[in-house]
Write a protein that holds these residues in place. Sequence first.
Motif, PDB file in Angstrom:
ATOM      1  N   MET A  83      46.605  56.643  19.648  1.00 61.86           N
ATOM      2  CA  MET A  83      47.528  55.560  19.289  1.00 61.86           C
ATOM      3  C   MET A  83      47.372  55.283  17.801  1.00 61.86           C
ATOM      4  SD  MET A  83      46.821  53.102  22.596  1.00 61.86           S
ATOM      5  CE  MET A  83      48.101  51.935  22.112  1.00 61.86           C
ATOM      6  N   ASN A  84      48.394  55.555  17.038  1.00 68.71           N
ATOM      7  CA  ASN A  84      48.385  55.334  15.596  1.00 68.71           C
ATOM      8  C   ASN A  84      49.371  54.232  15.231  1.00 68.71           C
ATOM      9  OD1 ASN A  84      46.571  57.527  15.172  1.00 68.71           O
ATOM     10  ND2 ASN A  84      48.298  58.951  15.278  1.00 68.71           N
ATOM     11  N   ASN A  85      49.097  53.581  14.103  1.00 64.39           N
ATOM     12  CA  ASN A  85      49.978  52.511  13.632  1.00 64.39           C
ATOM     13  C   ASN A  85      50.299  51.542  14.778  1.00 64.39           C
ATOM     14  OD1 ASN A  85      51.628  51.025  11.943  1.00 64.39           O
ATOM     15  ND2 ASN A  85      53.404  52.364  12.220  1.00 64.39           N
ATOM     16  N   SER A  86      49.246  51.054  15.420  1.00 67.00           N
ATOM     17  CA  SER A  86      49.411  50.207  16.603  1.00 67.00           C
ATOM     18  C   SER A  86      50.208  48.949  16.292  1.00 67.00           C
ATOM     19  CB  SER A  86      48.032  49.822  17.150  1.00 67.00           C
ATOM     20  OG  SER A  86      47.314  50.965  17.547  1.00 67.00           O
ATOM     21  N   LYS A  87      51.008  48.550  17.269  1.00 67.97           N
ATOM     22  CA  LYS A  87      51.824  47.349  17.143  1.00 67.97           C
ATOM     23  C   LYS A  87      51.464  46.358  18.242  1.00 67.97           C
ATOM     24  CE  LYS A  87      55.769  49.905  15.244  1.00 67.97           C
ATOM     25  NZ  LYS A  87      57.235  50.145  15.353  1.00 67.97           N
ATOM     26  N   ASP A  88      51.816  45.088  18.008  1.00 71.08           N
ATOM     27  CA  ASP A  88      51.538  44.053  19.010  1.00 71.08           C
ATOM     28  C   ASP A  88      52.096  44.458  20.375  1.00 71.08           C
ATOM     29  OD1 ASP A  88      51.968  41.144  16.806  1.00 71.08           O
ATOM     30  OD2 ASP A  88      50.369  42.633  17.012  1.00 71.08           O
ATOM     31  N   GLU A  89      53.267  45.052  20.366  1.00 70.37           N
ATOM     32  CA  GLU A  89      53.925  45.408  21.627  1.00 70.37           C
ATOM     33  C   GLU A  89      53.272  46.574  22.359  1.00 70.37           C
ATOM     34  OE1 GLU A  89      55.395  45.095  18.634  1.00 70.37           O
ATOM     35  OE2 GLU A  89      56.918  46.636  18.297  1.00 70.37           O
ATOM     36  N   ASP A  90      52.230  47.148  21.762  1.00 70.94           N
ATOM     37  CA  ASP A  90      51.465  48.186  22.461  1.00 70.94           C
ATOM     38  C   ASP A  90      50.393  47.578  23.360  1.00 70.94           C
ATOM     39  OD1 ASP A  90      51.495  50.291  19.519  1.00 70.94           O
ATOM     40  OD2 ASP A  90      52.839  50.333  21.260  1.00 70.94           O
ATOM     41  N   SER A  91      50.171  46.267  23.246  1.00 69.61           N
ATOM     42  CA  SER A  91      49.173  45.604  24.087  1.00 69.61           C
ATOM     43  C   SER A  91      49.614  45.679  25.546  1.00 69.61           C
ATOM     44  CB  SER A  91      49.010  44.137  23.678  1.00 69.61           C
ATOM     45  OG  SER A  91      48.515  44.028  22.374  1.00 69.61           O
ATOM     46  N   ALA A  92      48.781  46.300  26.380  1.00 74.46           N
ATOM     47  CA  ALA A  92      49.134  46.515  27.780  1.00 74.46           C
ATOM     48  C   ALA A  92      47.942  47.106  28.501  1.00 74.46           C
ATOM     49  CB  ALA A  92      50.324  47.471  27.886  1.00 74.46           C
ATOM     50  N   THR A  93      48.105  47.285  29.792  1.00 75.81           N
ATOM     51  CA  THR A  93      47.146  48.056  30.568  1.00 75.81           C
ATOM     52  C   THR A  93      47.667  49.486  30.634  1.00 75.81           C
ATOM     53  OG1 THR A  93      46.547  46.145  31.909  1.00 75.81           O
ATOM     54  CG2 THR A  93      45.943  48.315  32.762  1.00 75.81           C
ATOM     55  N   TYR A  94      46.841  50.435  30.253  1.00 72.36           N
ATOM     56  CA  TYR A  94      47.243  51.837  30.203  1.00 72.36           C
ATOM     57  C   TYR A  94      46.635  52.595  31.377  1.00 72.36           C
ATOM     58  CZ  TYR A  94      49.365  51.212  25.661  1.00 72.36           C
ATOM     59  OH  TYR A  94      50.191  50.803  24.635  1.00 72.36           O
ATOM     60  N   GLY A 119      43.237  52.144  35.285  1.00 75.22           N
ATOM     61  CA  GLY A 119      43.815  51.378  34.194  1.00 75.22           C
ATOM     62  C   GLY A 119      42.766  50.880  33.220  1.00 75.22           C
ATOM     63  N   ILE A 120      43.191  50.737  31.970  1.00 75.54           N
ATOM     64  CA  ILE A 120      42.301  50.254  30.928  1.00 75.54           C
ATOM     65  C   ILE A 120      43.112  49.390  29.969  1.00 75.54           C
ATOM     66  CG2 ILE A 120      42.619  52.240  29.369  1.00 75.54           C
ATOM     67  CD1 ILE A 120      39.550  52.107  28.939  1.00 75.54           C
ATOM     68  N   GLU A 121      42.489  48.312  29.491  1.00 77.38           N
ATOM     69  CA  GLU A 121      43.195  47.360  28.657  1.00 77.38           C
ATOM     70  C   GLU A 121      43.177  47.773  27.190  1.00 77.38           C
ATOM     71  OE1 GLU A 121      44.297  44.911  31.741  1.00 77.38           O
ATOM     72  OE2 GLU A 121      44.772  44.590  29.625  1.00 77.38           O
ATOM     73  N   VAL A 122      44.330  47.580  26.564  1.00 77.96           N
ATOM     74  CA  VAL A 122      44.440  47.748  25.115  1.00 77.96           C
ATOM     75  C   VAL A 122      45.062  46.474  24.559  1.00 77.96           C
ATOM     76  CG1 VAL A 122      45.598  48.977  23.239  1.00 77.96           C
ATOM     77  CG2 VAL A 122      44.636  50.257  25.179  1.00 77.96           C
ATOM     78  N   SER A 123      44.404  45.915  23.558  1.00 81.46           N
ATOM     79  CA  SER A 123      44.891  44.689  22.943  1.00 81.46           C
ATOM     80  C   SER A 123      45.046  44.917  21.445  1.00 81.46           C
ATOM     81  CB  SER A 123      43.912  43.544  23.208  1.00 81.46           C
ATOM     82  OG  SER A 123      44.340  42.374  22.562  1.00 81.46           O
ATOM     83  N   VAL A 124      46.252  44.689  20.942  1.00 86.65           N
ATOM     84  CA  VAL A 124      46.535  44.849  19.518  1.00 86.65           C
ATOM     85  C   VAL A 124      46.733  43.467  18.922  1.00 86.65           C
ATOM     86  CG1 VAL A 124      48.027  45.880  17.785  1.00 86.65           C
ATOM     87  CG2 VAL A 124      47.630  47.062  19.967  1.00 86.65           C
ATOM     88  N   SER A 125      45.945  43.174  17.911  1.00 89.98           N
ATOM     89  CA  SER A 125      46.032  41.853  17.293  1.00 89.98           C
ATOM     90  C   SER A 125      46.546  41.967  15.868  1.00 89.98           C
ATOM     91  CB  SER A 125      44.660  41.176  17.304  1.00 89.98           C
ATOM     92  OG  SER A 125      43.717  41.976  16.618  1.00 89.98           O
ATOM     93  N   SER A 126      47.378  41.018  15.486  1.00 87.81           N
ATOM     94  CA  SER A 126      47.938  41.040  14.129  1.00 87.81           C
ATOM     95  C   SER A 126      47.184  40.105  13.212  1.00 87.81           C
ATOM     96  CB  SER A 126      49.408  40.659  14.178  1.00 87.81           C
ATOM     97  OG  SER A 126      49.574  39.438  14.848  1.00 87.81           O
TER      98      SER A 126
END
Length: 126
Positions: A83-94, A119-126
């Motif tokens: 995952m490159n250039n992560s965005k807030d909207e990428d926050s989800a369970t993968y 499943g695994i959690e990903v959290s993108v913070s701005s």
Amino acid sequence: QVNLVESGGGSVQAGGSLRLSCAGTTYVYGRDCLAWFRQFPGQEREGVAAINRNSGNTFYASAVKGRLIISQDKAANTMFLQMNNSKDEDSATYFCAAGWGRSDRCSLRLPSYDKWGQGIEVSVSS
């Protein structure tokens, strides 16, 4: 019986990178297609990337094309989602998944996959 196990999730800052891994058994990885799905709270799981295990052809949802990269290590029965250039909207369970395709193509639709990770959690913070 657990067939697929994700790892590598966690928190990342917007614009940063994260790599998810998915380890599986030979039985599961004998399937044609490997894929990553993600799920937002209250929504249905959606496909983001898939790879044909034999041809190596890759398929992406338009929302992630150019930023997320799926790959595999066939010898290790492992696949990855960079995952490159992560965005807030990428926050989800993968979730990683294994399933069947047609010819050398793989779908991003749920019914094509019958083996799933937990499943695994990903959290993108701005």
